[in-house]
Scaffold this motif. Sequence first.
Motif, short mmCIF file in Angstrom:
data_model
loop_
_atom_site.label_atom_id
_atom_site.label_comp_id
_atom_site.label_asym_id
_atom_site.label_seq_id
_atom_site.Cartn_x
_atom_site.Cartn_y
_atom_site.Cartn_z
N SER A 1 34.16 39.26 42.10
CA SER A 1 34.97 40.48 42.10
C SER A 1 35.07 41.07 43.49
O SER A 1 34.19 40.87 44.35
CB SER A 1 34.35 41.51 41.15
N GLN A 2 36.13 41.85 43.70
CA GLN A 2 36.31 42.54 44.96
C GLN A 2 37.18 43.78 44.75
O GLN A 2 37.93 43.86 43.78
CB GLN A 2 36.98 41.64 46.00
N ILE A 3 37.03 44.74 45.67
CA ILE A 3 37.94 45.88 45.71
C ILE A 3 39.15 45.49 46.55
O ILE A 3 39.00 45.02 47.67
CB ILE A 3 37.24 47.11 46.34
N ASP A 4 40.34 45.67 46.01
CA ASP A 4 41.56 45.35 46.74
C ASP A 4 41.99 46.52 47.62
O ASP A 4 42.23 46.35 48.80
CB ASP A 4 42.66 44.95 45.77
N TYR B 1 41.85 49.83 42.77
CA TYR B 1 42.40 48.52 42.40
C TYR B 1 41.35 47.45 42.70
O TYR B 1 40.85 47.37 43.83
CB TYR B 1 43.68 48.23 43.17
N GLN B 2 41.00 46.67 41.71
CA GLN B 2 40.00 45.62 41.90
C GLN B 2 40.48 44.34 41.22
O GLN B 2 41.33 44.36 40.32
CB GLN B 2 38.65 46.03 41.33
N SER B 3 39.94 43.21 41.68
CA SER B 3 40.33 41.92 41.11
C SER B 3 39.12 41.01 41.02
O SER B 3 38.07 41.26 41.63
CB SER B 3 41.44 41.27 41.94
N ARG B 4 39.29 39.94 40.25
CA ARG B 4 38.19 39.00 40.02
C ARG B 4 38.74 37.59 39.86
O ARG B 4 39.71 37.38 39.12
CB ARG B 4 37.43 39.43 38.75
#
Length: 283
Positions: free
Chosen positions: A102-105, A119-122
Amino acid sequence: MDFEALSNWDFEEIKQTLTERDTILYALGLGFGEDPTDKKELAFVYEDGLKAVPSMAVILGYPGFWLRDPKTGVNWQKVLHGEQWLDIYKPLPTHGRIVGRSQIDFISDKGEGKGAVIYQSREIIDADSGDKLARVAMSAFARGDGGFGGENRPGPTPAVLPDRVPDHICDIETLPRQALIYRLSGDMNPLHADPDVARSVGFDRPILHGLATYGLAARAILKTLLDYDSARLVGLDVRFSAPVYPGETVRFEIWEEDGEARFRASIPARDVVVLNNGAARFA
């Protein structure tokens, strides 16, 4: 909100062993197998020829409700799930070893008293082959955390629904105990089980998980447009509008558009939209 801490949040890599039992339980949490003689739905809840529901990607490699960590500085009680995006690169396995990264976009500051959007993605990865299986992304609306001096960046443009009568209507009845089943797939928030907790935050009774309603959208698309061919559903995006109460009937209005689909979901009995600006992409 601690903008610097959030922007550079160091997520632990999540390693998960997925079993066929997990895959079946997720599908049961969405009501698959409602008619146990329907072999097309049975394929998602029976180990002989088992298939994974594509939306199951949203629970794989999940880092948990990390915004509750005091180090974020976020008023987590005022956080709402805003939007969900999913891109599937390969059909999901029914069992195996999974890695979630995961990371913060980015974080959008809407201003003092207006909140912020995180906004975050994985990335979901097959640990044995190294193949990327899917990318899951979401927005979290932190209602109590705007005005920290950040940039007011726009998020992805939501899908536009056609201005015409829907091409298809799909009604899905949820069970009164639907949330009690779905929570066994990992989201144990008492809001979805404990009537006292639900009332303490303004709901009459426990509500269905937002991602369970999202999974119902996958079920509706598979049933209505894809004849349950799960390999063809490769993308699913929604905007959350309102909660569903277990036991309600969810109505999906679906439009076919340029080889894709647009949709929204509502509760006819309450005349309220629960999912909006929905988009489904096909292989």
